[in-house]
Write a protein that holds these residues in place. Structure first.
Motif, PDB file in Angstrom:
ATOM      1  N   PHE A   1      38.994  11.650  30.631  1.00  0.00           N
ATOM      2  CA  PHE A   1      37.337  11.513  30.707  1.00  0.00           C
ATOM      3  C   PHE A   1      37.091   9.794  30.285  1.00  0.00           C
ATOM      4  CE2 PHE A   1      37.774  15.761  29.628  1.00  0.00           C
ATOM      5  CZ  PHE A   1      37.367  16.259  30.687  1.00  0.00           C
ATOM      6  N   GLU A   2      35.748   8.752  31.357  1.00  0.00           N
ATOM      7  CA  GLU A   2      35.996   7.612  30.662  1.00  0.00           C
ATOM      8  C   GLU A   2      35.833   7.332  29.148  1.00  0.00           C
ATOM      9  OE1 GLU A   2      33.638   5.474  33.791  1.00  0.00           O
ATOM     10  OE2 GLU A   2      33.562   7.032  34.567  1.00  0.00           O
ATOM     11  N   VAL A   3      35.606   6.487  28.342  1.00  0.00           N
ATOM     12  CA  VAL A   3      35.424   6.201  27.470  1.00  0.00           C
ATOM     13  C   VAL A   3      34.657   4.276  27.012  1.00  0.00           C
ATOM     14  CG1 VAL A   3      36.161   6.059  24.725  1.00  0.00           C
ATOM     15  CG2 VAL A   3      37.330   7.774  25.850  1.00  0.00           C
ATOM     16  N   LYS A   4      33.672   4.631  26.126  1.00  0.00           N
ATOM     17  CA  LYS A   4      32.942   3.248  26.434  1.00  0.00           C
ATOM     18  C   LYS A   4      32.183   2.935  24.850  1.00  0.00           C
ATOM     19  CE  LYS A   4      28.313   4.376  27.578  1.00  0.00           C
ATOM     20  NZ  LYS A   4      27.104   4.392  28.256  1.00  0.00           N
ATOM     21  N   GLU A   5      32.542   1.364  23.787  1.00  0.00           N
ATOM     22  CA  GLU A   5      32.484   1.561  22.410  1.00  0.00           C
ATOM     23  C   GLU A   5      30.644   0.511  22.958  1.00  0.00           C
ATOM     24  OE1 GLU A   5      35.267  -0.802  20.970  1.00  0.00           O
ATOM     25  OE2 GLU A   5      36.777   0.761  21.689  1.00  0.00           O
ATOM     26  N   GLU A   6      29.846   1.713  21.950  1.00  0.00           N
ATOM     27  CA  GLU A   6      28.836   0.700  22.235  1.00  0.00           C
ATOM     28  C   GLU A   6      28.564   0.084  20.565  1.00  0.00           C
ATOM     29  OE1 GLU A   6      25.675   2.244  24.011  1.00  0.00           O
ATOM     30  OE2 GLU A   6      26.887   2.077  26.082  1.00  0.00           O
ATOM     31  N   ASP A   7      28.463  -0.847  20.086  1.00  0.00           N
ATOM     32  CA  ASP A   7      28.736  -1.684  18.781  1.00  0.00           C
ATOM     33  C   ASP A   7      29.614  -0.728  18.001  1.00  0.00           C
ATOM     34  OD1 ASP A   7      26.088  -2.865  19.165  1.00  0.00           O
ATOM     35  OD2 ASP A   7      25.165  -1.211  18.700  1.00  0.00           O
ATOM     36  N   ASP A   8      29.842   0.031  16.905  1.00  0.00           N
ATOM     37  CA  ASP A   8      30.836   0.786  16.486  1.00  0.00           C
ATOM     38  C   ASP A   8      31.380   1.781  16.730  1.00  0.00           C
ATOM     39  OD1 ASP A   8      31.773  -1.908  14.775  1.00  0.00           O
ATOM     40  OD2 ASP A   8      30.171  -1.222  13.449  1.00  0.00           O
ATOM     41  N   ALA A   9      30.277   2.892  17.995  1.00  0.00           N
ATOM     42  CA  ALA A   9      30.252   3.960  18.520  1.00  0.00           C
ATOM     43  C   ALA A   9      31.489   4.222  19.153  1.00  0.00           C
ATOM     44  CB  ALA A   9      29.301   4.571  18.691  1.00  0.00           C
TER      45      ALA A   9
ATOM     46  N   LYS B   1      36.122   3.558  12.954  1.00  0.00           N
ATOM     47  CA  LYS B   1      36.274   3.553  11.707  1.00  0.00           C
ATOM     48  C   LYS B   1      36.840   4.909  11.394  1.00  0.00           C
ATOM     49  CE  LYS B   1      35.459  -1.099  10.408  1.00  0.00           C
ATOM     50  NZ  LYS B   1      34.319  -1.660   9.111  1.00  0.00           N
ATOM     51  N   GLU B   2      36.236   5.469  12.147  1.00  0.00           N
ATOM     52  CA  GLU B   2      36.379   7.338  11.663  1.00  0.00           C
ATOM     53  C   GLU B   2      37.667   7.843  12.083  1.00  0.00           C
ATOM     54  OE1 GLU B   2      33.454  10.218  12.187  1.00  0.00           O
ATOM     55  OE2 GLU B   2      32.048   8.292  12.576  1.00  0.00           O
ATOM     56  N   LEU B   3      38.131   6.738  13.126  1.00  0.00           N
ATOM     57  CA  LEU B   3      40.184   7.975  13.369  1.00  0.00           C
ATOM     58  C   LEU B   3      40.774   5.861  13.540  1.00  0.00           C
ATOM     59  CD1 LEU B   3      40.769   9.861  14.984  1.00  0.00           C
ATOM     60  CD2 LEU B   3      40.964   8.702  17.519  1.00  0.00           C
ATOM     61  N   PRO B   4      41.725   5.927  12.962  1.00  0.00           N
ATOM     62  CA  PRO B   4      42.273   5.127  12.139  1.00  0.00           C
ATOM     63  C   PRO B   4      43.619   5.354  13.411  1.00  0.00           C
ATOM     64  CG  PRO B   4      42.171   6.287  10.466  1.00  0.00           C
ATOM     65  CD  PRO B   4      41.905   7.063  11.748  1.00  0.00           C
ATOM     66  N   GLU B   5      44.081   3.888  14.044  1.00  0.00           N
ATOM     67  CA  GLU B   5      44.912   3.486  15.011  1.00  0.00           C
ATOM     68  C   GLU B   5      46.295   5.592  14.725  1.00  0.00           C
ATOM     69  OE1 GLU B   5      47.595   1.787  17.574  1.00  0.00           O
ATOM     70  OE2 GLU B   5      45.742   1.705  17.154  1.00  0.00           O
ATOM     71  N   GLY B   6      47.003   6.076  15.824  1.00  0.00           N
ATOM     72  CA  GLY B   6      47.744   6.020  15.620  1.00  0.00           C
ATOM     73  C   GLY B   6      47.173   7.995  15.809  1.00  0.00           C
ATOM     74  N   ARG B   7      46.135   7.721  15.502  1.00  0.00           N
ATOM     75  CA  ARG B   7      45.577   8.678  15.156  1.00  0.00           C
ATOM     76  C   ARG B   7      44.761  10.119  15.593  1.00  0.00           C
ATOM     77  NH1 ARG B   7      45.560   9.697   9.363  1.00  0.00           N
ATOM     78  NH2 ARG B   7      44.719  11.992  10.225  1.00  0.00           N
ATOM     79  N   VAL B   8      44.583  10.724  15.820  1.00  0.00           N
ATOM     80  CA  VAL B   8      43.925  12.047  17.528  1.00  0.00           C
ATOM     81  C   VAL B   8      43.038  13.135  16.202  1.00  0.00           C
ATOM     82  CG1 VAL B   8      46.561  12.217  18.876  1.00  0.00           C
ATOM     83  CG2 VAL B   8      45.740  13.794  17.312  1.00  0.00           C
ATOM     84  N   LYS B   9      42.057  12.824  17.460  1.00  0.00           N
ATOM     85  CA  LYS B   9      41.239  14.482  16.036  1.00  0.00           C
ATOM     86  C   LYS B   9      40.429  14.946  17.721  1.00  0.00           C
ATOM     87  CE  LYS B   9      36.898  13.208  14.391  1.00  0.00           C
ATOM     88  NZ  LYS B   9      36.410  12.917  12.878  1.00  0.00           N
TER      89      LYS B   9
END
Length: 650
Positions: A93-101, A16-24
């Protein structure tokens, strides 16, 4: 062929720290990543735009494309590909989600390979340069990283300051106190030029110093590139050793020569590191160097004739006066022992204050404009002056009308301003051994001990009278330094600024086992606080460090109070606040000018110190001075005592 091992790094604790349509921008291991959230998917792209290295993580998604913030080029937020089929996309690069992280997978990092900066930083440390003051920035990152590795090994201490001028003053003070070089460190351009004043301070006061500067890429030096200054040319007047590090330099040898020049010449060495050289890998045969068998002893005996001429004058003298300058700092015990054999009074220049304690039976205080009537009286009564490591500046007050023996390690310092009877070129302690051996049984001097005690008694009575002078405007400087005489730790390192506060300090503060640091020949305002940083790094917890400054000088580097707090340096700072550049006002009156533009608008320095995290207290009445100063010296951490003073009571 085996596939690369992938290591996973958590870059967001909660998606949730990075909303839809945003980058960081995030960091995984040592790599900068542009993390995007587009159409419900998290993606990871190389953060560097392939054109100028612009940080894509600081860009934005517009019309379905990730736009570089530097020049507006577009990339797809998930694939990293530009529109139109160009081949200048960015790596993903590869991305994965675990729980909310959110995790990013990167190939396992290669082991660090030795760079030019590694070789030079290790050589620098091997030669004993273990204290560095400076600021890390875009054009010195490679060398900074090499110093980080040395610090992690426990071989180096880096102190991040708030202004590069303070870094150079801190390094200068360290060199004056220890006789060994410390380093100041900056980026190219303005960071480097900010160090110029402190470098000159070290040069003219003969303190060893190593200046290290980043530099823009070699190919754009001289083209007017951003922050491009030809630093070798710029520092040509201040640095005795002054070189640009090149790809084909003998890197360890270059650093060895830089440190060797600083030590042996007691001067400034400067090396500048172009950006493209700092991270270049070294050749396998390049190894760090050490000073083993690379530096000679400095115990140089004087020429025979000069020693004989000096001894002949000493045998005839009845009332010799010993003068100790800053150049005798490392030989003070030998000089005092020699004075005791002659029963001769010993006075010092202002830069040499404290080389003999004022409570020593032969101690006569400071000569010259910042001095005492005791010293000037013995100067007048002497039949021979024997000066060790003194520079004979106009402020010193050494008369040229008396016969003079001058001893110095630097032949250019001998008879610099006028002819002397005997100029003795040699290391001071070695020269004194010769003098003492030849004078055994041939000393016919008058014992000045009783006379010294009488002159001190007269001066102390005069000071007591001046203490009676009071004002509704503020406390007198005399009262401030009398309180310091009673309460300052007897072995403190005292860092002195420039201005009326310094004149009062020289005149009224009575030295015991103190060391004193000041901007001598350069006379640069603002020296005291940065100098206290350098002094503390030299002595640590073994001795207290005290800085004394006026309001004008302190404001030059006021933010360095935060440096004291950050590194838990328990420096005690006393500021004399009279809301005026009092020394300049005095000079305007003496020159029969109108007093103009010398008034100051100051903050509440005690409250400022508190806002930085230090202890702070303000004194406005003399009756509160002793209690406040006791509280100052009882503090365990950095502390600031502000005293409102009367500019006319100095």
């Amino acid at each position: 062929m085996a596939s690369e091992k992938i290591v996973w790094y958590k870059v967001l604790d909660n998606k949730k720290e990075l909303p839809e349509g945003r980058v960081k921008t995030v960091t995984a291991a040592h790599k900068g990543i542009c993390l995007t959230h587009f159409e419900g998917k998290f993606s990871a792209l190389d953060n560097k735009c392939p054109h100028q290295g612009g940080p894509l993580g600081e860009g934005s998604i517009e019309n379905g494309m990730l736009r570089c913030p530097w020049h507006g080029w577009d990339f797809h937020p998930c694939t990293g590909l530009p529109p139109g089929g160009y081949d200048d996309g960015v790596e993903t690069f590869e991305v994965k989600e675990e729980d909310d992280a959110i995790f990013i997978g990167l190939p396992e990092e290669d082991q660090h390979e030795t760079t030019v900066s590694d070789i030079m930083a290790e050589t620098m440390v091997n030669w004993g340069v273990t204290k560095v003051f400076g600021m890390v920035g875009h054009s010195n990152l490679g060398f900074a990283d090499a110093m980080r590795r040395q610090e992690e090994k426990g071989r180096l201490n880096f102190y991040g300051i708030r202004h590069e001028g303070a870094a150079a003053f801190a390094a200068s003070a360290y060199g004056k106190l220890t006789g060994k070089p410390a380093a100041c460190f900056s980026i190219a351009g303005p960071g480097a030029t900010n160090m110029f004043t402190g470098m000159w301070d070290a040069k003219v006061d003969r303190a060893p110093l190593l200046a290290l500067t980043g530099q823009v890429a070699t190919q754009v030096v001289g083209t007017g590139n951003f922050q491009e200054v030809d630093l070798v040319q710029a520092f040509g007047s201040v640095a005795e050793f002054n070189h640009r590090v090149q790809s084909d330099s003998k890197h360890a040898e270059l650093m060895s020569l830089a440190v060797k020049h600083a030590i042996l010449k007691r001067d400034v060495s400067h090396l500048t590191f172009p950006d493209e050289v700092q991270e270049r890998n070294t050749k396998p045969e390049e190894k760090p160097q050490t000073p083993e068998k690379r530096i000679t002893s400095l115990e140089i005996a004087p020429p025979k004739q000069a020693a004989e001429d000096a001894i002949a004058l000493l045998k005839k003298a009845k009332r010799p006066l010993i003068v100790m300058g800053h150049g005798a700092r490392n030989h003070k015990k030998a000089v005092v022992q020699f004075a005791e054999s002659l029963n001769a009074a010993v006075v010092t220049t202002f830069k040499g204050k404290g080389l003999i304690p004022d409570n020593h039976p032969l101690g006569g205080g400071v000569l010259g404009r910042s001095g005492t009537p005791i010293a000037s009286w013995f100067m007048n009564e002497a039949d021979l002056l024997v000066a060790f490591g003194a520079s004979f500046s106009n402020h010193t007050g050494i008369t040229s009308k008396k016969p003079i023996i001058q001893v110095d390690f630097d032949p250019l310092a001998l008879s610099k301003f006028h002819q002397v009877e005997v100029a003795v070129w040699g290391e001071i302690s070695r020269t004194l051994e010769i003098f003492e051996n030849e004078l055994k049984g041939n000393i016919n001097t008058f014992d000045q001990t009783q006379e010294i005690a009488e002159r001190w008694d007269i001066w102390k009575k005069e000071k007591a009278k001046r203490l009676l002078e009071t004002s509704d405007t503020g406390v007198s400087s005399i009262a401030v330094f009398e309180a310091m005489n009673q309460l300052t730790p007897e072995n403190a390192v005292m860092c002195v600024d420039v201005g009326n506060n310094a004149y009062s300090f020289g005149r009224y503060f009575e030295s015991k086992e103190h060391d004193f640091l000041m901007s001598g020949y350069l006379g640069s305002i603002g020296f005291a606080l940065p100098a206290s940083i350098g002094a503390w790094t030299a002595v640590g917890a073994s001795r207290p460090v005290v800085a004394v400054a006026g309001d004008g000088g302190l404001c030059q580097y006021l933010a360095e109070i935060t440096t004291l707090v950050k590194y838990e340096m328990p420096v005690k700072l006393i500021v004399l606040n009279n809301h005026e550049l009092g020394k300049i006002s005095k000079e305007q009156r003496a020159g029969e000018f109108d007093v103009w533009k010398t008034s100051l608008s100051n903050p509440n320095f005690s409250e400022f110190a508190q806002s930085c995290g230090a202890w702070g207290h303000r004194v406005e009445k003399e009756k509160d001075l002793t209690k406040a100063m006791e509280a100052l010296f009882n503090q365990k951490g950095p502390a600031v005592l502000e005293v409102i003073t009367d500019v006319n009571l100095i």
